[in-house]
Write an enzyme that holds these catalytic residues in place. Sequence first.
Site, mmCIF file in Angstrom:
data_model
loop_
_atom_site.group_PDB
_atom_site.id
_atom_site.type_symbol
_atom_site.label_atom_id
_atom_site.label_comp_id
_atom_site.label_asym_id
_atom_site.label_seq_id
_atom_site.Cartn_x
_atom_site.Cartn_y
_atom_site.Cartn_z
ATOM 1 N N ASP A 30 31.384 33.114 -9.486
ATOM 2 C CA ASP A 30 31.034 32.691 -8.142
ATOM 3 C C ASP A 30 32.172 33.029 -7.181
ATOM 4 O OD1 ASP A 30 29.096 31.045 -6.504
ATOM 5 O OD2 ASP A 30 30.906 29.859 -6.195
ATOM 6 N N GLU A 57 30.249 37.818 -7.941
ATOM 7 C CA GLU A 57 29.559 37.676 -6.662
ATOM 8 C C GLU A 57 30.560 37.928 -5.539
ATOM 9 O OE1 GLU A 57 27.347 34.155 -4.104
ATOM 10 O OE2 GLU A 57 29.218 33.780 -5.153
#
Length: 541
Positions: free
Chosen positions: A199, A264
Amino acid sequence: MREWWRDAVIYQIYPRSFQDTTGSGLGDLQGIRQRLPHVAALGVDGIWLSPIFMSPQKDMGYDVSDYLDVDPIFGTLDDFDALIATAHDLGLKVITDQVLSHTSDQHPWFKESRASRDNPRADWYVWADPLPDGSPPTNWHSHFGGPAWEFDAGRRQYYLHHFLTSQPDLNYHNADVQDAILETCKFWLDRGLDGFRLDTVNYYFHDADLRSNPPAEATSQVMATDLYGMQSNIYNKSRPENIAFLERLRALTDQYADRMMVGEVGEGGERAIELMGEYTSGTGRLHMCYSFALLGEDFTAAHFRRCIEGFRKGAPDGHPYWSFSNHDVPRHPSRWAEHAVSHDHMARLTASMLMAFPGTIGIYQGEELGQEETVMEFHELTDPPAIRFWPAVKGRDGCRTPMTWEHDAPNAGFSTATPWLPVKAPQIARSVDLQEAGNDTVLHHYREVIAWRRASAALTRGDMTFLDLPEPILAFRRASDDEVLTCVFNLSKDPVVLTLDTVAEKTGPGLARLDGATLELPGNGYAYLRHDGELSLTADA
């Protein structure tokens, strides 16, 4: 041997909303394990689990309070081990979200860090003195509104948070922090995890000199509530020091066989492609990156071509990961509804497009049912930015509502209790059992097009060349040593007619009519054409 992830289709599971087995109204690991045969039957290669770690759940698990344990709302470490074993028995790899840029303010590391300025973890988070007038150290914004700095009365300093004030950012300039984070990753690799979805992978480092960001060069696309986008965020993220840590993380995963990391990249425009290139360059950094490039409103042939060609040019060593939906954005059939003949037409068209793209493919739970975005009322919201900025921002709850399994069961088979988010009639109408029973449903189409991709050397490993055609036609050639396919998609509601300059046959799933040299595509139509050599197409006026 070719790595498993290079041609993979990965199914994202949002654990809170997949299957509840305890009557809590929340999904859990046992529920995921129970429903894995449905996932395996799609023909996918693996699953990505959104966060399952210990958390106060103020940002639905993206605020970790213990990296080394499962939150009790989802189960136990034994449940996790059983899930891994069942997935592997079904031929599915398992990757999890790793939220490494920040923790919860309930994490023991932060509790110790905020206790004083001279304890062993005092420098594990980003602390800074106020400016002489008491204002924050920099002008940086939080994604969730307001300054990215929160004043702590105990230390009489500010700490950095890119998201909620309860999500303090770790200080990666401290080598002890890096070592501790790597140990948490090792813990899960040792348990048999097949990889990580990282993330906010470009948020690990901040500018050590704490320089304020300049204004953004253009703010025409900035939402009224998104102050973050009004700055050129060059000092609070995407710092050059990130590379060295990614290399340390890759060195760790390389100690294990056949593991994978996908990052990401929280960045927009050309800068996203640049970072994806940097982060995947060579063989010592990330295996893959993805951005939000295909998760927005733009639905034009030029946009899809620009994103894919931009990645190939800007990240020649990299391997892309493409998806149209995830837990952070409205579901794509609803997002692109203005271009659709019908909801199901859009679901089938976009599935067919996605499975023809090169690289790794991600699909989000419920996508295989053609699920639409759930319309939420204010009293039903749980998402912090939605609650804060309602009604200007609808938030992320609409794409996170529970899976619907059996249309005539309580809460469509998700839970015997009141679910954490509502199960509504439009979603129940797309339950798995109804789609299984239908002859021509979105679910059957997903299985067909995933199998078609898996069986095609051109789609999994072939080169890609775009054809120059006017909007709304997206067309490209995928060519391997064994097969040449031209893939053609009509991105509009209106029919189009194309003329071929050579002999071809229509193959695989399709919604088109080929009559000699004439290809007729109805609204949202699509076709895979098999042929020898090159094929040119001309759009009829």
